[in-house]
Design a protein around this motif. Structure first.
Motif, PDB file in Angstrom:
ATOM      1  N   ILE A  25       8.446  15.192  -4.692  1.00  0.00           N
ATOM      2  CA  ILE A  25       7.733  14.100  -5.349  1.00  0.00           C
ATOM      3  C   ILE A  25       8.070  12.756  -4.712  1.00  0.00           C
ATOM      4  CG2 ILE A  25       7.538  12.819  -7.516  1.00  0.00           C
ATOM      5  CD1 ILE A  25       7.918  15.503  -8.970  1.00  0.00           C
ATOM      6  N   MET A  26       9.356  12.513  -4.431  1.00  0.00           N
ATOM      7  CA  MET A  26       9.756  11.241  -3.849  1.00  0.00           C
ATOM      8  C   MET A  26       9.178  11.059  -2.452  1.00  0.00           C
ATOM      9  SD  MET A  26      11.413   9.024  -5.591  1.00  0.00           S
ATOM     10  CE  MET A  26      12.108   8.060  -4.256  1.00  0.00           C
ATOM     11  N   ILE A  27       9.204  12.112  -1.639  1.00  0.00           N
ATOM     12  CA  ILE A  27       8.653  12.004  -0.286  1.00  0.00           C
ATOM     13  C   ILE A  27       7.155  11.729  -0.337  1.00  0.00           C
ATOM     14  CG2 ILE A  27       8.146  13.315   1.809  1.00  0.00           C
ATOM     15  CD1 ILE A  27      10.878  14.581   1.603  1.00  0.00           C
ATOM     16  N   LEU A  28       6.454  12.429  -1.231  1.00  0.00           N
ATOM     17  CA  LEU A  28       5.010  12.197  -1.362  1.00  0.00           C
ATOM     18  C   LEU A  28       4.739  10.760  -1.817  1.00  0.00           C
ATOM     19  CD1 LEU A  28       3.735  15.523  -2.982  1.00  0.00           C
ATOM     20  CD2 LEU A  28       3.280  14.683  -0.669  1.00  0.00           C
ATOM     21  N   LEU A  29       5.517  10.279  -2.788  1.00  0.00           N
ATOM     22  CA  LEU A  29       5.322   8.918  -3.268  1.00  0.00           C
ATOM     23  C   LEU A  29       5.588   7.892  -2.166  1.00  0.00           C
ATOM     24  CD1 LEU A  29       6.913   9.003  -6.845  1.00  0.00           C
ATOM     25  CD2 LEU A  29       4.503   8.685  -6.282  1.00  0.00           C
ATOM     26  N   LEU A  30       6.668   8.097  -1.418  1.00  0.00           N
ATOM     27  CA  LEU A  30       7.006   7.140  -0.374  1.00  0.00           C
ATOM     28  C   LEU A  30       5.970   7.153   0.755  1.00  0.00           C
ATOM     29  CD1 LEU A  30      10.884   7.434  -0.141  1.00  0.00           C
ATOM     30  CD2 LEU A  30       9.571   5.393  -0.682  1.00  0.00           C
ATOM     31  N   PHE A  31       5.563   8.362   1.173  1.00  0.00           N
ATOM     32  CA  PHE A  31       4.565   8.448   2.232  1.00  0.00           C
ATOM     33  C   PHE A  31       3.268   7.799   1.776  1.00  0.00           C
ATOM     34  CE2 PHE A  31       7.469  10.917   4.471  1.00  0.00           C
ATOM     35  CZ  PHE A  31       6.959  11.301   5.711  1.00  0.00           C
ATOM     36  N   THR A  32       2.865   8.079   0.550  1.00  0.00           N
ATOM     37  CA  THR A  32       1.635   7.490   0.020  1.00  0.00           C
ATOM     38  C   THR A  32       1.755   5.975  -0.054  1.00  0.00           C
ATOM     39  OG1 THR A  32       1.204   9.473  -1.305  1.00  0.00           O
ATOM     40  CG2 THR A  32       0.049   7.463  -1.930  1.00  0.00           C
ATOM     41  N   PHE A  34       3.718   3.985   1.729  1.00  0.00           N
ATOM     42  CA  PHE A  34       3.715   3.408   3.071  1.00  0.00           C
ATOM     43  C   PHE A  34       2.305   3.369   3.650  1.00  0.00           C
ATOM     44  CE2 PHE A  34       8.396   3.951   3.567  1.00  0.00           C
ATOM     45  CZ  PHE A  34       8.656   2.725   4.145  1.00  0.00           C
ATOM     46  N   LEU A  35       1.603   4.465   3.557  1.00  0.00           N
ATOM     47  CA  LEU A  35       0.283   4.545   4.175  1.00  0.00           C
ATOM     48  C   LEU A  35      -0.729   3.656   3.466  1.00  0.00           C
ATOM     49  CD1 LEU A  35       0.109   8.358   5.000  1.00  0.00           C
ATOM     50  CD2 LEU A  35       0.612   6.448   6.541  1.00  0.00           C
ATOM     51  N   THR A  36      -0.740   3.696   2.133  1.00  0.00           N
ATOM     52  CA  THR A  36      -1.682   2.839   1.409  1.00  0.00           C
ATOM     53  C   THR A  36      -1.329   1.366   1.582  1.00  0.00           C
ATOM     54  OG1 THR A  36      -0.372   3.099  -0.620  1.00  0.00           O
ATOM     55  CG2 THR A  36      -2.242   4.600  -0.301  1.00  0.00           C
ATOM     56  N   GLY A  37      -0.020   1.071   1.616  1.00  0.00           N
ATOM     57  CA  GLY A  37       0.387  -0.313   1.844  1.00  0.00           C
ATOM     58  C   GLY A  37      -0.047  -0.807   3.208  1.00  0.00           C
ATOM     59  N   TYR A  38       0.103   0.037   4.217  1.00  0.00           N
ATOM     60  CA  TYR A  38      -0.321  -0.344   5.565  1.00  0.00           C
ATOM     61  C   TYR A  38      -1.833  -0.535   5.631  1.00  0.00           C
ATOM     62  CZ  TYR A  38      -1.633   0.259  10.441  1.00  0.00           C
ATOM     63  OH  TYR A  38      -2.203   0.104  11.671  1.00  0.00           O
ATOM     64  N   GLN A  39      -2.580   0.409   5.058  1.00  0.00           N
ATOM     65  CA  GLN A  39      -4.040   0.308   5.081  1.00  0.00           C
ATOM     66  C   GLN A  39      -4.516  -0.936   4.325  1.00  0.00           C
ATOM     67  OE1 GLN A  39      -5.291   4.069   3.464  1.00  0.00           O
ATOM     68  NE2 GLN A  39      -5.006   5.169   5.401  1.00  0.00           N
ATOM     69  N   ARG A  40      -3.907  -1.189   3.182  1.00  0.00           N
ATOM     70  CA  ARG A  40      -4.287  -2.375   2.404  1.00  0.00           C
ATOM     71  C   ARG A  40      -3.956  -3.648   3.174  1.00  0.00           C
ATOM     72  NH1 ARG A  40      -1.572  -5.751  -1.163  1.00  0.00           N
ATOM     73  NH2 ARG A  40      -2.861  -6.677  -2.813  1.00  0.00           N
ATOM     74  N   ASN A  41      -2.788  -3.675   3.801  1.00  0.00           N
ATOM     75  CA  ASN A  41      -2.370  -4.842   4.558  1.00  0.00           C
ATOM     76  C   ASN A  41      -3.327  -5.123   5.714  1.00  0.00           C
ATOM     77  OD1 ASN A  41      -0.102  -6.839   5.012  1.00  0.00           O
ATOM     78  ND2 ASN A  41      -0.169  -5.851   7.017  1.00  0.00           N
ATOM     79  N   ARG A 122       0.820  -4.965 -14.277  1.00  0.00           N
ATOM     80  CA  ARG A 122       2.026  -5.705 -14.649  1.00  0.00           C
ATOM     81  C   ARG A 122       3.294  -4.952 -14.289  1.00  0.00           C
ATOM     82  NH1 ARG A 122       0.277  -7.708 -20.773  1.00  0.00           N
ATOM     83  NH2 ARG A 122      -1.595  -8.874 -20.147  1.00  0.00           N
ATOM     84  N   PHE A 123       3.187  -3.642 -14.136  1.00  0.00           N
ATOM     85  CA  PHE A 123       4.358  -2.856 -13.758  1.00  0.00           C
ATOM     86  C   PHE A 123       4.610  -2.911 -12.254  1.00  0.00           C
ATOM     87  CE2 PHE A 123       2.969  -0.997 -17.763  1.00  0.00           C
ATOM     88  CZ  PHE A 123       4.156  -0.945 -18.459  1.00  0.00           C
ATOM     89  N   GLY A 124       3.702  -3.545 -11.498  1.00  0.00           N
ATOM     90  CA  GLY A 124       3.893  -3.686 -10.068  1.00  0.00           C
ATOM     91  C   GLY A 124       3.081  -2.692  -9.270  1.00  0.00           C
ATOM     92  N   ASP A 125       2.847  -3.026  -8.016  1.00  0.00           N
ATOM     93  CA  ASP A 125       2.129  -2.141  -7.120  1.00  0.00           C
ATOM     94  C   ASP A 125       3.027  -0.979  -6.713  1.00  0.00           C
ATOM     95  OD1 ASP A 125      -0.109  -3.656  -7.195  1.00  0.00           O
ATOM     96  OD2 ASP A 125       0.336  -4.779  -5.366  1.00  0.00           O
ATOM     97  N   MET A 126       2.384   0.142  -6.387  1.00  0.00           N
ATOM     98  CA  MET A 126       3.143   1.283  -5.870  1.00  0.00           C
ATOM     99  C   MET A 126       3.397   1.065  -4.377  1.00  0.00           C
ATOM    100  SD  MET A 126       4.759   4.019  -6.337  1.00  0.00           S
ATOM    101  CE  MET A 126       4.360   4.448  -8.026  1.00  0.00           C
ATOM    102  N   THR A 127       4.321   0.148  -4.099  1.00  0.00           N
ATOM    103  CA  THR A 127       4.712  -0.142  -2.724  1.00  0.00           C
ATOM    104  C   THR A 127       5.987   0.630  -2.392  1.00  0.00           C
ATOM    105  OG1 THR A 127       6.046  -2.028  -3.425  1.00  0.00           O
ATOM    106  CG2 THR A 127       3.736  -2.463  -2.874  1.00  0.00           C
ATOM    107  N   PRO A 128       6.305   0.774  -1.091  1.00  0.00           N
ATOM    108  CA  PRO A 128       7.575   1.404  -0.743  1.00  0.00           C
ATOM    109  C   PRO A 128       8.761   0.691  -1.380  1.00  0.00           C
ATOM    110  CG  PRO A 128       6.173   1.253   1.188  1.00  0.00           C
ATOM    111  CD  PRO A 128       5.474   0.498   0.091  1.00  0.00           C
TER     112      PRO A 128
END
Length: 476
Positions: A25-32, A34-41, A122-128
Motif C-alpha cells: 500500500i505504501m509503495i503504491l501510494l508513494l509511486f502514485t 510522485f507520478l501525479t505530482g510530477y504530471q500536475r507540476n 483541507r486534509f492536504g494533497d496526496m503528495t509524496p
C-alpha cells in the motif's frame, strides 16, 4: 550478534502478512503521489508559461494609445511552481498564483487552487511529502510497536536476556532490522524522486540536487526519530497493546491535532487585518499622510503635490503650470504612484512580518511534534513556502511600479501641457520587459529555518537517548 538480531527481525517482518500489505500500500501510494505530482507540476508549468506568453503578446499588441492608458491596460504576473513542487505543494494551493498589475491600484494575489476543491482538500494533497510526513510514521509504529513488548508478552525477551544478549545489541539489532524493512518502502520512492529530478525537470543541476539531498536527510531524520521513539515505548510498555495505543495516540496528536492547533493559535496570537481594514489604512495614509514617516510621506497628498508643482515652477521660472516644459498631469500622476508604492510597501512589509511571526509561532510547537519543523523545512527546500510566496508578491509589485514609471515617463518626456497628445504603439510598449520571477537561493530559503533544523535534530537525538535509556532498563 547485532547482525543476527537484525536479520531475525527483518525476516520475521517479511513473513508477516500485515507487513506485506503495508509495504504494498505504501509503495503504491508513494509511486502514485510522485507520478501525479510530477504530471500536475508539468501541466501547471505549461499552462503558466503559455498564459505568461499570451499576456506579453496582448500587452505588446494592444491598440495604439496614450502610454498611461496602456498602464491601465495592465499586465499579469504568474507565479512559477516551486523548485520541487511535485514533491511538496506547500502553501501553493492556498496562496494566490496570479497578480493583476495596473495603474493606481495595488492588487493582491488571486486564483488559489484550493478555492476550486472540495472540503476534503483541507486534509492536504496526496503528495509524496504528505505521504511521508503522515503515513510513514504510522507504518514505522505498526512495524516496531511489538519489538520488545511483543517478545515480553511471549516470553522470548526473557530468554534472550538470560542467554547473555546485551541490551545494546538488542536495541541496535532491532533498529537495523526494522530500518531495513522500512527501506523497502523508502528506497524505491527515493529512486523515483531522483529519476524525476535527473530527467523529468528543467533545472540548473546543482541547486536542485542540493535541495533534494537535504530533503532526503531531513526526512530520514524524521523517520529515525519515530523509529527510536517506537522502540523506546515498546521497551517500557507492559504489553504490546499498550505500546500500540500510546504510539498511535502520539502519532494522531503529532500529525493531525498539533498542526491544526498550532495554526489556530498563531492566528489568535498574531491576528491579520482583513482586506477591508488593510485597504482603508492604506487609503487613509495616502490621503492624509503616513503616521511616523518623515518628509513628503508625512504630509497630505494635496500638499505634497502642491510643493512639487511649486518647485517645478520655480525651477523653470514660469508663472503657471500650463507654461511648464513637461506634461504636469503625467508628472503628478507619477508623484501619486510613487507615494502610494512607498506607503503600500510599508503596510505590505508590516503584513509580511505578521505572516512570518505566525509561521514562527507554529514552528515553536515543533517541541511537541516533529512534523512541524519537518513541514517547514520541506516547504522551504521545495520552493513552496512563505519565503517564495512573499518573493513573488514583492517582485510583482516592483514590476508594476517599473511598468508605470516607464509609461508615465514617456508622457513626461514627449509631451507638454500645451501639446499633451501622444499616441504610443508597440515600440513604446516593448520597453516594458515581461515579468520574470527569480526564486530565492538555497541560502535565502533556509535563512529563517535554523530553529527548525535544531528542533528536528533534537527530536532525533532525544528519541535515540530515550530508546537507549528504556532498553537499558530491561532485565531478565
Amino acid at each position: 550478534m547485532i547482525g543476527v538480531i537484525a536479520k531475525k527481525e527483518f525476516l520475521c517482518l517479511l513473513r508477516d502478512g500485515r507487513f506485506k500489505w503495508s509495504i504494498l500500500i505504501m509503495i503504491l501510494l508513494l509511486f502514485t503521489a510522485f507520478l501525479t505530482g510530477y504530471q500536475r507540476n508539468e501541466s501547471l508549468r505549461e499552462v503558466r508559461e503559455a498564459a505568461q506568453a499570451k499576456n506579453t503578446e496582448q500587452w505588446l499588441d494592444q491598440d495604439r494609445k496614450n502610454p498611461h492608458t496602456a498602464a491601465h491596460f495592465g499586465n499579469y504576473a504568474y507565479k512559477p511552481q516551486g523548485t520541487l513542487a511535485f514533491f511538496d505543494s506547500g502553501i501553493g494551493n492556498y496562496a494566490g498564483t496570479t497578480i493583476w498589475l495596473e495603474a493606481h491600484k495595488t492588487n493582491f494575489a488571486q486564483n488559489r487552487p484550493a478555492q476550486d476543491n472540495g472540503a476534503i482538500s483541507r486534509f492536504g494533497d496526496m503528495t509524496p511529502a504528505m505521504t511521508l510526513q503522515v503515513l510513514l510514521p504510522l507504518v514505522i509504529i505498526l512495524l516496531s510497536f511489538s519489538a520488545f513488548a511483543g517478545e515480553r508478552d511471549s516470553g522470548t525477551l526473557r530468554q534472550a536476556l538470560s542467554l547473555g544478549v546485551s541490551n545494546r545489541d538488542l536495541l541496535w539489532g532491532k533498529f537495523l532490522g526494522i530500518a531495513a524493512a522500512v527501506g523497502i518502502i523508502v528506497v524505491p520512492a527515493a529512486a523515483v524522486g531522483g529519476a524525476i529530478l535527473a530527467f523529468g525537470l528543467p533545472n540548473d543541476g546543482t541547486v536542485v540536487d542540493r535541495r533534494g539531498l537535504l530533503l532526503v536527510l531531513f526526512y530520514l531524520l524524521y523517520a529515525v526519530s519515530f523509529l527510536f521513539l517506537a522502540l523506546g515505548v515498546s521497551a517500557i510498555a507492559r504489553t504490546a497493546k499498550t505500546a500500540l495505543i500510546v504510539l498511535v495516540g502520539f502519532w494522531a496528536f503529532a500529525t493531525f491535532i498539533m498542526p491544526k492547533a498550532a495554526a489556530d493559535i498563531s492566528r489568535i496570537v498574531t491576528p491579520t487585518p482583513t482586506y477591508s481594514q488593510f485597504y482603508h489604512m492604506t487609503e487613509r495614509a495616502s490621503a492624509r499622510g503616513l503616521p511616523g514617516a518623515k518628509g513628503p510621506l508625512a504630509m497630505p497628498l494635496d500638499r505634497q503635490v502642491k510643493l512639487e508643482r511649486d518647485a517645478l515652477l520655480k525651477k523653470d521660472n514660469v508663472p503657471t503650470g500650463r507654461d511648464l516644459p513637461i506634461y504636469w498631469v503625467a508628472y503628478s500622476m507619477q508623484i501619486m504612484e510613487d507615494r502610494d508604492y512607498q506607503i503600500y510597501q510599508k503596510f505590505l512589509g508590516d503584513l509580511r512580518a505578521v505572516f512570518f511571526r505566525q509561521q514562527s509561532t507554529q514552528d515553536h510547537f515543533g517541541v511537541v511534534s516533529p512534523l512541524l519543523p519537518l513541514r517547514s523545512l520541506s516547504m522551504a527546500l521545495s520552493g513552496t513556502g512563505l519565503v517564495d510566496q512573499e518573493r513573488f508578491n514583492q517582485t510583482a509589485q516592483d514590476f508594476r511600479i517599473a511598468m508605470i514609471r516607464k509609461m508615465n515617463g514617456e508622457l513626461i518626456d514627449h509631451t507638454t501641457m500645451k501639446d499633451p497628445l501622444y499616441i504610443a504603439g508597440r515600440e513604446v510598449f516593448s520597453k516594458v520587459e515581461p515579468y520574470k520571477y527569480v526564486a530565492p537561493t538555497l541560502g535565502e530559503s533556509l535563512a529563517g529555518e535554523t530553529q527548525n533544523i535544531v528542533l528536528l535534530l533534537a527530536w532525533g537525538i532525544l528519541s535515540a537517548c530515550f530508546a537507549v535509556a528504556a532498553v537499558n532498563r530491561l532485565r531478565a
